[in-house]
Design a protein around this motif. Structure first.
Motif, PDB file in Angstrom:
ATOM      1  N   MET A  61      18.299-124.959  17.977  1.00 54.47           N
ATOM      2  CA  MET A  61      18.842-123.945  17.068  1.00 54.47           C
ATOM      3  C   MET A  61      19.648-122.844  17.750  1.00 54.47           C
ATOM      4  SD  MET A  61      15.608-123.353  14.517  1.00 54.47           S
ATOM      5  CE  MET A  61      14.567-124.707  13.968  1.00 54.47           C
ATOM      6  N   GLY A  62      19.508-122.714  19.054  1.00 55.69           N
ATOM      7  CA  GLY A  62      20.102-121.574  19.754  1.00 55.69           C
ATOM      8  C   GLY A  62      21.599-121.456  19.646  1.00 55.69           C
ATOM      9  N   TRP A  63      22.282-122.595  19.555  1.00 56.89           N
ATOM     10  CA  TRP A  63      23.744-122.567  19.501  1.00 56.89           C
ATOM     11  C   TRP A  63      24.263-121.797  18.291  1.00 56.89           C
ATOM     12  CZ3 TRP A  63      26.472-124.720  15.417  1.00 56.89           C
ATOM     13  CH2 TRP A  63      25.735-125.539  14.549  1.00 56.89           C
ATOM     14  N   ASN A  64      23.438-121.662  17.255  1.00 55.97           N
ATOM     15  CA  ASN A  64      23.827-120.912  16.054  1.00 55.97           C
ATOM     16  C   ASN A  64      24.065-119.430  16.329  1.00 55.97           C
ATOM     17  OD1 ASN A  64      23.947-122.632  13.706  1.00 55.97           O
ATOM     18  ND2 ASN A  64      21.784-123.021  14.004  1.00 55.97           N
ATOM     19  N   LEU A  65      23.576-118.953  17.474  1.00 57.69           N
ATOM     20  CA  LEU A  65      23.681-117.526  17.781  1.00 57.69           C
ATOM     21  C   LEU A  65      24.981-117.157  18.498  1.00 57.69           C
ATOM     22  CD1 LEU A  65      20.027-116.896  19.053  1.00 57.69           C
ATOM     23  CD2 LEU A  65      20.964-116.387  16.794  1.00 57.69           C
ATOM     24  N   PHE A 103      28.567-126.953  23.013  1.00 58.01           N
ATOM     25  CA  PHE A 103      29.974-127.183  23.348  1.00 58.01           C
ATOM     26  C   PHE A 103      30.859-126.929  22.137  1.00 58.01           C
ATOM     27  CE2 PHE A 103      33.402-130.458  23.160  1.00 58.01           C
ATOM     28  CZ  PHE A 103      34.251-129.890  24.099  1.00 58.01           C
ATOM     29  N   LEU A 104      30.464-127.481  20.996  1.00 54.78           N
ATOM     30  CA  LEU A 104      31.247-127.298  19.769  1.00 54.78           C
ATOM     31  C   LEU A 104      31.241-125.836  19.333  1.00 54.78           C
ATOM     32  CD1 LEU A 104      30.114-130.488  17.801  1.00 54.78           C
ATOM     33  CD2 LEU A 104      32.290-130.111  18.984  1.00 54.78           C
ATOM     34  N   GLN A 109      34.432-120.712  18.866  1.00 52.27           N
ATOM     35  CA  GLN A 109      34.679-119.292  19.134  1.00 52.27           C
ATOM     36  C   GLN A 109      36.039-119.067  19.787  1.00 52.27           C
ATOM     37  OE1 GLN A 109      32.851-116.392  18.284  1.00 52.27           O
ATOM     38  NE2 GLN A 109      32.158-118.040  16.960  1.00 52.27           N
ATOM     39  N   ILE A 110      36.391-119.948  20.714  1.00 54.71           N
ATOM     40  CA  ILE A 110      37.703-119.834  21.370  1.00 54.71           C
ATOM     41  C   ILE A 110      38.820-120.075  20.359  1.00 54.71           C
ATOM     42  CG2 ILE A 110      39.239-120.893  23.085  1.00 54.71           C
ATOM     43  CD1 ILE A 110      36.724-121.375  24.807  1.00 54.71           C
ATOM     44  N   LEU A 134      29.442-129.700  32.437  1.00 53.64           N
ATOM     45  CA  LEU A 134      28.857-130.387  33.591  1.00 53.64           C
ATOM     46  C   LEU A 134      27.598-131.165  33.222  1.00 53.64           C
ATOM     47  CD1 LEU A 134      29.376-127.619  36.309  1.00 53.64           C
ATOM     48  CD2 LEU A 134      30.516-129.848  36.208  1.00 53.64           C
ATOM     49  N   LYS A 135      26.989-130.793  32.094  1.00 58.25           N
ATOM     50  CA  LYS A 135      25.790-131.506  31.627  1.00 58.25           C
ATOM     51  C   LYS A 135      26.128-132.742  30.807  1.00 58.25           C
ATOM     52  CE  LYS A 135      22.583-127.595  31.252  1.00 58.25           C
ATOM     53  NZ  LYS A 135      21.719-126.853  30.323  1.00 58.25           N
ATOM     54  N   LEU A 136      27.324-132.761  30.236  1.00 51.21           N
ATOM     55  CA  LEU A 136      27.696-133.871  29.364  1.00 51.21           C
ATOM     56  C   LEU A 136      27.880-135.152  30.169  1.00 51.21           C
ATOM     57  CD1 LEU A 136      30.316-132.235  26.964  1.00 51.21           C
ATOM     58  CD2 LEU A 136      27.955-132.833  26.442  1.00 51.21           C
ATOM     59  N   GLN A 137      27.338-136.224  29.665  1.00 50.89           N
ATOM     60  CA  GLN A 137      27.483-137.533  30.315  1.00 50.89           C
ATOM     61  C   GLN A 137      28.567-138.343  29.603  1.00 50.89           C
ATOM     62  OE1 GLN A 137      25.976-138.214  33.158  1.00 50.89           O
ATOM     63  NE2 GLN A 137      24.964-136.211  33.063  1.00 50.89           N
ATOM     64  N   ASN A 138      28.401-138.474  28.293  1.00 49.92           N
ATOM     65  CA  ASN A 138      29.371-139.242  27.501  1.00 49.92           C
ATOM     66  C   ASN A 138      30.557-138.369  27.120  1.00 49.92           C
ATOM     67  OD1 ASN A 138      27.596-141.434  27.541  1.00 49.92           O
ATOM     68  ND2 ASN A 138      26.528-140.691  25.740  1.00 49.92           N
ATOM     69  N   LYS A 139      31.735-138.948  27.208  1.00 52.56           N
ATOM     70  CA  LYS A 139      32.972-138.277  26.799  1.00 52.56           C
ATOM     71  C   LYS A 139      33.218-136.966  27.554  1.00 52.56           C
ATOM     72  CE  LYS A 139      33.269-140.266  22.164  1.00 52.56           C
ATOM     73  NZ  LYS A 139      33.455-140.008  20.732  1.00 52.56           N
ATOM     74  N   LYS A 140      32.795-136.911  28.818  1.00 55.74           N
ATOM     75  CA  LYS A 140      33.030-135.681  29.579  1.00 55.74           C
ATOM     76  C   LYS A 140      34.524-135.419  29.738  1.00 55.74           C
ATOM     77  CE  LYS A 140      30.792-134.529  33.448  1.00 55.74           C
ATOM     78  NZ  LYS A 140      30.437-134.506  34.886  1.00 55.74           N
ATOM     79  N   ALA A 141      35.276-136.452  30.106  1.00 53.81           N
ATOM     80  CA  ALA A 141      36.716-136.283  30.309  1.00 53.81           C
ATOM     81  C   ALA A 141      37.380-135.794  29.028  1.00 53.81           C
ATOM     82  CB  ALA A 141      37.346-137.600  30.765  1.00 53.81           C
ATOM     83  N   TYR A 142      37.025-136.400  27.908  1.00 48.53           N
ATOM     84  CA  TYR A 142      37.591-135.994  26.614  1.00 48.53           C
ATOM     85  C   TYR A 142      37.255-134.535  26.323  1.00 48.53           C
ATOM     86  CZ  TYR A 142      37.999-135.509  21.547  1.00 48.53           C
ATOM     87  OH  TYR A 142      38.307-135.064  20.292  1.00 48.53           O
ATOM     88  N   SER A 143      36.008-134.146  26.601  1.00 52.33           N
ATOM     89  CA  SER A 143      35.556-132.783  26.305  1.00 52.33           C
ATOM     90  C   SER A 143      36.229-131.763  27.215  1.00 52.33           C
ATOM     91  CB  SER A 143      34.029-132.694  26.450  1.00 52.33           C
ATOM     92  OG  SER A 143      33.391-133.597  25.567  1.00 52.33           O
TER      93      SER A 143
END
Length: 328
Positions: A61-65, A103-104, A109-110, A134-143
Motif C-alpha cells: 500500500m505504501g506507493w499510494n503515499l 515505479f508507476l 508524479q514526473i 535496479l530491483k526490477l527483473q522483468n522489463k528492466k530495459a523497457y522501464s
C-alpha cells in the motif's frame, strides 16, 4: 486524529494475509496517510513505515503515499524537520514497496509536474526511481527507457540557459538536473559494459538501445542549443560536463565510433506514417550534427580515438552533419 485513524487501519490489516487486502483497505490507508502528512505528523507516519510488523502492509500500500508525500516535501522549508521526515519516508518506500507499483507511482508524479517545478520534482525522485529500477527483473530495459523518455519529455520544453549569468543562476535548475540524470544512468551503463565484457557476442541489446536513445535525445536537447564555449569565472561549465558525460556513455556502450563513422543509417525505425519517419530522420540528423560539433569543434571525446584519426579526417567524415548545423 489522523494518526489514530492510521493506527486503526494498520491494526486491522496486520491480521490479514497479503492476498486478503481489499480495495477499501488501500483507500483508507491512503486517506489516513495523506492526512498524517498534511496535518504535520510525518514523524509518526515514518515510525509506522519503519515498524517491521507493517512490512507487508507498506509493501502493498505504501506507493499510494507518493503523491501527497511529494506535495508535502515542497510545502516545507529545507530546514524544517518535517521535510526531513518526509524525505526519509520517500527513502523507506523505495526500499520496501512493491517495485512495479512504486515505479508507476514515481513516473506518474514526473509526468504530472510542469513549469518551474519540473527539475525539482525530477531531482527529488531520481534516487528512489533508480533504486526501484535496479530491483526490477522483468522489463528492466523497457522501464529504464520509459523513465528516461518521460524525464527528457518533461525537460525539453524548458528554456536552455545560454548567457553566463543564466547558467550561473540556473533559475529552473536545468543545468543541475541534466547532470543528475546522467548520474542516474550510470548503474545501467555499467550493467551494459559488464555484459559486453562477459561476451564478445553480447545479444541483450535492449538496455543498450535505451541508453543510446537517451544520448541521442540529449544531443538534440539541451546540447544542440547550449552555450558550450569555456566561460570565465565558471570552473565547471555544467553543459560542457554534461556533453563530456554523454560522449563517455556512447564510448562505454561502444556506440561512439559507429555514430561518428557509420551514422547508424540502418538503425532508423521503419514508420508506416511518413510524417513520423520525417520527424525521426530530422531528430537523428540534429543529434548527429551536434555530436560532430562536439568532437570536431569542441574536441570532446577525441582522446577516445587513435592518433590516425586526425581532426581533418573527423571533419571529412562528418561534413554532412556539420552542414546540418550551418543551415540552422
Amino acid at each position: 486524529m489522523a494518526v489514530d485513524e492510521l493506527q486503526a487501519i494498520i491494526q486491522r490489516c496486520q491480521i490479514l494475509e497479503e492476498a486478503d487486502f481489499k480495495g477499501e483497505d488501500f483507500n483508507l490507508f491512503q486517506v489516513a496517510g495523506q492526512k498524517c502528512l498534511e496535518d504535520g505528523y510525518a514523524a509518526q507516519l515514518l515510525e509506522v513505515i519503519q515498524n517491521e510488523k507493517n512490512k507487508v502492509i507498506i509493501k502493498n500500500m505504501g506507493w499510494n503515499l507518493i503523491s501527497p508525500l511529494v506535495r508535502c516535501i515542497f510545502m516545507y522549508k529545507k530546514e524544517d524537520d518535517k521535510r526531513e521526515h518526509c524525505l526519509k519516508i520517500l527513502e523507506q518506500l523505495a526500499q520496501l514497496c512493491n517495485p512495479k507499483e512504486l515505479f508507476l507511482g514515481l513516473l506518474e508524479q514526473i509526468e504530472q509536474t510542469s513549469g518551474e517545478r519540473v527539475c525539482q520534482t525530477v531531482m527529488l525522485l531520481l534516487q528512489p526511481l533508480q533504486t526501484v529500477l535496479l530491483k526490477l527483473q522483468n522489463k528492466k530495459a523497457y522501464s529504464v527507457g520509459l523513465s528516461l523518455a518521460m524525464i527528457m519529455n518533461q525537460l525539453t520544453p524548458l528554456p536552455v540557459p545560454y548567457t553566463k549569468q543564466q547558467i550561473q543562476e540556473d533559475k529552473l535548475g536545468l543545468c543541475q538536473c541534466c547532470n543528475a540524470v546522467v548520474d542516474f544512468t550510470k548503474p545501467f551503463v555499467n550493467e551494459v559494459v559488464k555484459n559486453m565484457e562477459k561476451s564478445s557476442e553480447y545479444n541483450d541489446t535492449e538496455l543498450k538501445e535505451e541508453l543510446l536513445k537517451f544520448c541521442m535525445k540529449s544531443l538534440k536537447y539541451p546540447l544542440l542549443t547550449a552555450q558550450l564555449e569555456e566561460l570565465e569565472g565558471i570552473d565547471e561549465h555544467p553543459f560542457r560536463h554534461f556533453a563530456a558525460e554523454i560522449i563517455d556513455i556512447l564510448w562505454d556502450i561502444r556506440e561512439l565510433i559507429p555514430l561518428v563513422f557509420l551514422h547508424r543509417k540502418n538503425k532508423n525505425p521503419e514508420w508506416e506514417n511518413q510524417e513520423f519517419a520525417d520527424i525521426e530522420q530530422k531528430n537523428s540528423a540534429d543529434s548527429l550534427a551536434c555530436l560532430s560539433y562536439l568532437m570536431v569543434v569542441q574536441h570532446f571525446g577525441t582522446d577516445c580515438f587513435p592518433m590516425v584519426f586526425s581532426p581533418s579526417y573527423l571533419l571529412q567524415c562528418n561534413m554532412t552533419n556539420i552542414e546540418v548545423l550551418l543551415k540552422r
